[in-house]
Design a protein around this motif. Sequence first.
Motif, PDB file in Angstrom:
ATOM      1  N   ARG A   1      -9.931  -5.952 -18.367  1.00 52.96           N
ATOM      2  CA  ARG A   1      -8.779  -5.370 -18.188  1.00 52.96           C
ATOM      3  C   ARG A   1      -7.555  -6.290 -18.658  1.00 52.96           C
TER       4      ARG A   1
ATOM      5  N   ALA B   1       2.115   1.756  -3.494  1.00 51.77           N
ATOM      6  CA  ALA B   1       0.892   1.947  -4.273  1.00 51.77           C
ATOM      7  C   ALA B   1       0.452   3.861  -4.184  1.00 51.77           C
ATOM      8  N   TYR B   2       0.734   3.943  -2.862  1.00 55.55           N
ATOM      9  CA  TYR B   2       0.350   5.290  -2.435  1.00 55.55           C
ATOM     10  C   TYR B   2       1.551   6.230  -3.051  1.00 55.55           C
TER      11      TYR B   2
ATOM     12  N   LEU C   1       1.087   6.708  -6.739  1.00 55.62           N
ATOM     13  CA  LEU C   1      -0.118   7.753  -6.925  1.00 55.62           C
ATOM     14  C   LEU C   1       0.385   9.081  -6.776  1.00 55.62           C
TER      15      LEU C   1
ATOM     16  N   LYS D   1      -2.745   2.957 -18.396  1.00 57.09           N
ATOM     17  CA  LYS D   1      -3.761   2.101 -17.776  1.00 57.09           C
ATOM     18  C   LYS D   1      -3.189   0.948 -17.478  1.00 57.09           C
ATOM     19  N   ILE D   2      -3.683   0.510 -16.421  1.00 58.79           N
ATOM     20  CA  ILE D   2      -3.335  -0.940 -15.869  1.00 58.79           C
ATOM     21  C   ILE D   2      -4.186  -2.044 -16.365  1.00 58.79           C
ATOM     22  N   GLY D   3      -3.844  -2.951 -16.988  1.00 61.44           N
ATOM     23  CA  GLY D   3      -4.738  -4.282 -17.346  1.00 61.44           C
ATOM     24  C   GLY D   3      -4.841  -4.930 -16.443  1.00 61.44           C
ATOM     25  N   SER D   4      -4.381  -6.226 -16.259  1.00 62.57           N
ATOM     26  CA  SER D   4      -4.613  -7.182 -15.230  1.00 62.57           C
ATOM     27  C   SER D   4      -3.812  -6.784 -13.854  1.00 62.57           C
ATOM     28  N   PRO D   5      -4.555  -6.450 -12.759  1.00 64.11           N
ATOM     29  CA  PRO D   5      -4.057  -6.119 -11.660  1.00 64.11           C
ATOM     30  C   PRO D   5      -3.089  -7.080 -10.783  1.00 64.11           C
ATOM     31  N   LEU D   6      -3.505  -8.480 -11.337  1.00 68.22           N
ATOM     32  CA  LEU D   6      -2.999  -9.667 -10.834  1.00 68.22           C
ATOM     33  C   LEU D   6      -1.591  -9.888 -11.303  1.00 68.22           C
TER      34      LEU D   6
ATOM     35  N   SER E   1      -4.982  -5.748 -22.102  1.00 70.80           N
ATOM     36  CA  SER E   1      -3.617  -6.069 -22.147  1.00 70.80           C
ATOM     37  C   SER E   1      -3.420  -6.876 -23.247  1.00 70.80           C
TER      38      SER E   1
ATOM     39  N   LYS F   1       0.793  -1.047  -0.044  1.00 68.43           N
ATOM     40  CA  LYS F   1      -0.056   0.115  -0.239  1.00 68.43           C
ATOM     41  C   LYS F   1       0.721   1.229   0.025  1.00 68.43           C
TER      42      LYS F   1
ATOM     43  N   VAL G   1      -1.935   3.192 -10.721  1.00 63.32           N
ATOM     44  CA  VAL G   1      -1.459   2.270  -9.653  1.00 63.32           C
ATOM     45  C   VAL G   1      -2.438   1.196  -9.375  1.00 63.32           C
ATOM     46  N   SER G   2      -2.170   0.111  -9.052  1.00 60.88           N
ATOM     47  CA  SER G   2      -3.319  -0.767  -8.285  1.00 60.88           C
ATOM     48  C   SER G   2      -2.515  -1.657  -7.309  1.00 60.88           C
ATOM     49  N   TRP G   3      -3.451  -2.118  -6.329  1.00 65.57           N
ATOM     50  CA  TRP G   3      -2.924  -3.055  -5.342  1.00 65.57           C
ATOM     51  C   TRP G   3      -3.928  -3.986  -5.097  1.00 65.57           C
ATOM     52  N   LEU G   4      -3.431  -5.357  -5.147  1.00 60.95           N
ATOM     53  CA  LEU G   4      -4.455  -6.461  -5.173  1.00 60.95           C
ATOM     54  C   LEU G   4      -3.908  -7.387  -4.001  1.00 60.95           C
ATOM     55  N   PRO G   5      -4.546  -7.641  -2.902  1.00 66.60           N
ATOM     56  CA  PRO G   5      -4.259  -8.551  -1.909  1.00 66.60           C
ATOM     57  C   PRO G   5      -4.714 -10.233  -2.468  1.00 66.60           C
TER      58      PRO G   5
ATOM     59  N   MET H   1      -7.279  -2.345  -4.689  1.00 74.89           N
ATOM     60  CA  MET H   1      -7.215  -0.809  -4.468  1.00 74.89           C
ATOM     61  C   MET H   1      -6.717   0.191  -5.631  1.00 74.89           C
ATOM     62  N   GLU H   2      -7.510   0.969  -5.852  1.00 76.50           N
ATOM     63  CA  GLU H   2      -6.983   1.889  -7.019  1.00 76.50           C
ATOM     64  C   GLU H   2      -7.269   3.332  -6.746  1.00 76.50           C
TER      65      GLU H   2
ATOM     66  N   LEU I   1      -6.517   6.296  -2.701  1.00 80.42           N
ATOM     67  CA  LEU I   1      -6.666   4.991  -2.782  1.00 80.42           C
ATOM     68  C   LEU I   1      -7.892   4.329  -2.340  1.00 80.42           C
TER      69      LEU I   1
END
Lengths: 251, 177, 353
Positions: free
Chosen positions: C259, B24-25, B28, B59-64, C263, B21, B34-38, C177-178, C6
Motif C-alpha cells: 500500500r 470513517a462511516y 463510507l 484507493k488508499i495507500g498507507s492507512p497510517l 502511494s 469511526k 475510507v480507512s481507520w487505523l488505531p 478498519m475498512e 466497516l
Amino acid sequence: MSKIMGERPKALVDVPLHYCPGCTHGIVHRLVAEVIDELGIEGKTVGVASVGCSVFTYNYFGCDMVQAPHGRAPAVATGVKRARPEDVVFTYQGDGDLAAIGMGETVHAAARGENIVAIFINNAIYGMTGGQMAPTTLPGQVTQTTPYGRDTSVAGNPIRVCELLSSVKGVALAQRVTVDCVKNVKAAKKAIKKAFEYQMAGKGYCIIEVVSTCPTNWGMSPADALQWLRDNMLPYYPLGVYKDVGEEGEQ
Amino acid sequence: MSDLNILLAGFGGQGILFTGKVMAYAGLMEGKEVSWLPSYGPEMRGGTANCSVCLSDNKIGSPLVTNPDVLVAMNLPSLEKFENDVVPGGIIIVDSSIIDKKVARKDVTTIYIPASEIAENAGIKGAANMVILGKLFKETKFCTPENLDKGLQKTIPARKMDLLDKNRLCIKLGTEN
Amino acid sequence: MADKVLMKGNEAIAEAAIAAGCRHFFGYPITPQTEVAAYMSKRMPKIGGVYLQGESEVASINMVLGAGAAGVRVMTSTSSPGISLMSEGISYIAGSDVPCLIVNVERGGPGLGGIQPSQSDYFQATKATGHGDFHLLVFAPSTVQETVDLISDAFDLGDKYRMPTMILSDGLLGQMMEPVVLPEAKEPTDSKDWAAKGHQGKRKHNVVNSLYIDPSELERLNRERFQKYEKIKETEQRAEEYLADDAEIILVAFGASSRIAHSAVDMARKQGIKAGLIRPITLWPFPEKFIEKHVGHAKSFLSVEMNMGQMVEDVKLTVKDRKPVRFFGRTGGIVPTPKEVFEQIVKINGGDC
C-alpha cells in the motif's frame, strides 16, 4: 496360544506386531480391541497414536487412526473429539510421551474434562530410542542416560501420574493397573472398559495407567522383567483407583 | 474536498477511536474510500490513544497518517508530539479547555475550541469528542450533514442508542461554536 | 449484494472464515491478532461451532491437526512468535496432508520482538514453516476486503490440494478498519473420504499419519507431494500489477508495504518517473510469472518490505542478474512512509531527492 487367548479381536488388524518378545504392549492392545469389540464401537472410534514404541498402533487398531506429534496426543484427540463429539476417541501413550513432553497437554485435557480415554503405558523407560531415562524411571534405576542409576538430586524424581491427575477436576477416572498375571489382566480390561463407558456417558477425562515391562531395555528375560515389575515398580506405583466419579458422578 | 487525512489524538477514554469511526462511516456513506487505523498496544490503557482516518476518492495507500491534513489534539502530549507533522496549510483543532498551550506554527490554521467545557455545560460530560467532530465537520465539510448523522448512527452500539440525541446535540454545538 | 460495513481486519478474518463454512477454531491469545479469537469466541457458540482456547500455541495447532484429520474445516490464528511454537504441528499437518487455515498477523521479531506490524516472517511462511520438505499455500492480502476474499479461497484450495494454507497478515491490516462486503455464507460440508471420523463398519480404517520408516516410501510420498506443488506453481500464482506495463522502475511489495509502495509509485509518476508495482498475492507459490513478464522492459526492481530483506531473494531468483534488484525496508514494527520509498525511487532514477 490361540486356544488360551481366543480369537483375534475384530478391532485388531491381522498383521504381526513389531513389539519385542515379552513386551506387554501386545496384551494392552488386545484388551483395548476386546473392549471396542464388546462395546460394538469400532465404526465410531478414532484412536490417536503417539510417539514412542506404540507409534505404529495406527497399523494395528482397526478403527480410524491419527498419529500425533510427540506428547500432543491429548490435543489431537481434543480436536478429533470436538469435531466429532459422537465418536469415541482414545489416545495410546507411553510414559515419555504423556508424562514428559506431553504433561502440559495431558493436564489441560484432563482439566477441561475432555471426553477422551488415555491408555498410558508406564514402563519406566524410553523404549523406542533405546532405553533412556523416562519421567517415571525409578530412583536408582539404571538406564542409558542414568548409567549410575537415577540420582534424584540431579535427575529429579519420578512422577506418579494417576496420583497427580486425581487432584484435577475434570478427571472422571484415574486407575492404575498392570498385566503381569491373568487376574491383573482381567482387572485391567475391566478398567479400560469402564473408561470407554464413562466417555460414552460423557463423564470426562479417563486415564488407565498400565504398569508395564520393557524386557529389552531393562536387559532381562520376559519372566524376570515381570518379577522386577512386581518387586520394584508396584511398590512405587501402587495399583488402584485414584479417582472415580462413579455412576452418578460428574457429567 | 478530495483527499483528507486526519489524525485524532488524546487520552484513552476520550472517545478518540469512536470519533474516527464516525468519520470513517460518514465517509463510507459518502461513497468514499475510507480507512481507520488505531494505535494499539499497552499504551491503550490509560495512556495516549490516537487514530488515523483516511478519506479519499481513490484507493488508499498507507492507512497510517504520518502527515495529517487535520490534527485533532485532545491533550497536551498529543499536540506536542504531532504539531510539526501537520502538512503546511493544514488544520489543527485543539481542545482549549484541556490544553493551555498555543500552537507555535504559523503555516497552519489553528482552531481553539473549549470542547470539554461546551459538552459539560450542555450536561453531557465526556462528549468533547463530538463537539470537536462538529467543529471539524464545519471546517472541512468532509461529508454531507446527512451522511455525518448516518455515520453516527452506524457507529453507536445498539445498547447505547439512547445516547444518540446527546451526541447529535454536541455535534451541533461544535458547529455553532 | 450485501451491505458494505466497516470492519477491523482481524474481525473480518473471523467472519469470513465463518462465512466460508468454518465451525472449528482453536487458538491462544497473542497481540496483535487477539480480536480474531475474541470474535470467534463470541460467534461460534451461537452457530453451533467450536471455539476452544488451547493451553498454548503448541496444543492449539495440534487440536487443529485433530479436527482437520477428522475432516472438518478448521483454523487457528496467531502472531509471529506463535507460529514458531506451531511450526512442529504445521510440519505434521503438511506431512499428513491435512487441510487447515493458519492465520499469521505478523509482529516484529526476533524473539518476543514487539507488537507493531512487521513482515519479517516471509522466510518462515514461504521457505521453512517447520522441519522437512513441504510448503504451505501462502496468501498475502493488502486490504480488509481482500483478506475476506482470500480466506474463502484459502479454505477451498486447501481442501482441493489437501494441504495447510496460510493468510499472512500483519498488525496494520489486522487492526485497521475498512469497508467490506462479506461473501454469501456457505454451510459446512462433510465429504472428506480420507478423514479419520469413524468408518461405521463400511470401509477399511483410515489412517492420518506422517510417519514413514521406509525411506523409499517417504521419498516417494515427498516426490508426489512436490509434483502437486509443481502443479500449484503452474496454476495458482497470483499478483496484481499497477502501472507496470511501461514501468522502468518496478517495485515489488506485498501486504501492508504494498500500500505504501502504491502511494510511492503515484508520487513518482507525478514527477514523471516511470515507476510501477507488482504486488504478490500468493507468496508461495511466488508469482514469478508476473515478474518475468516485466524483466525485459524494466530497468530496475525494488523490493519494499517491512523486514531486513527477505522477499527480495525471490525477486533476485526470478530476475537472475538480468536487471539490478534493490531492497528497501523498515523493520522492528516501523511502517515505511510513502515519502521514504519515493526517495528510493528517485535515487534509482539517478536523481537527488
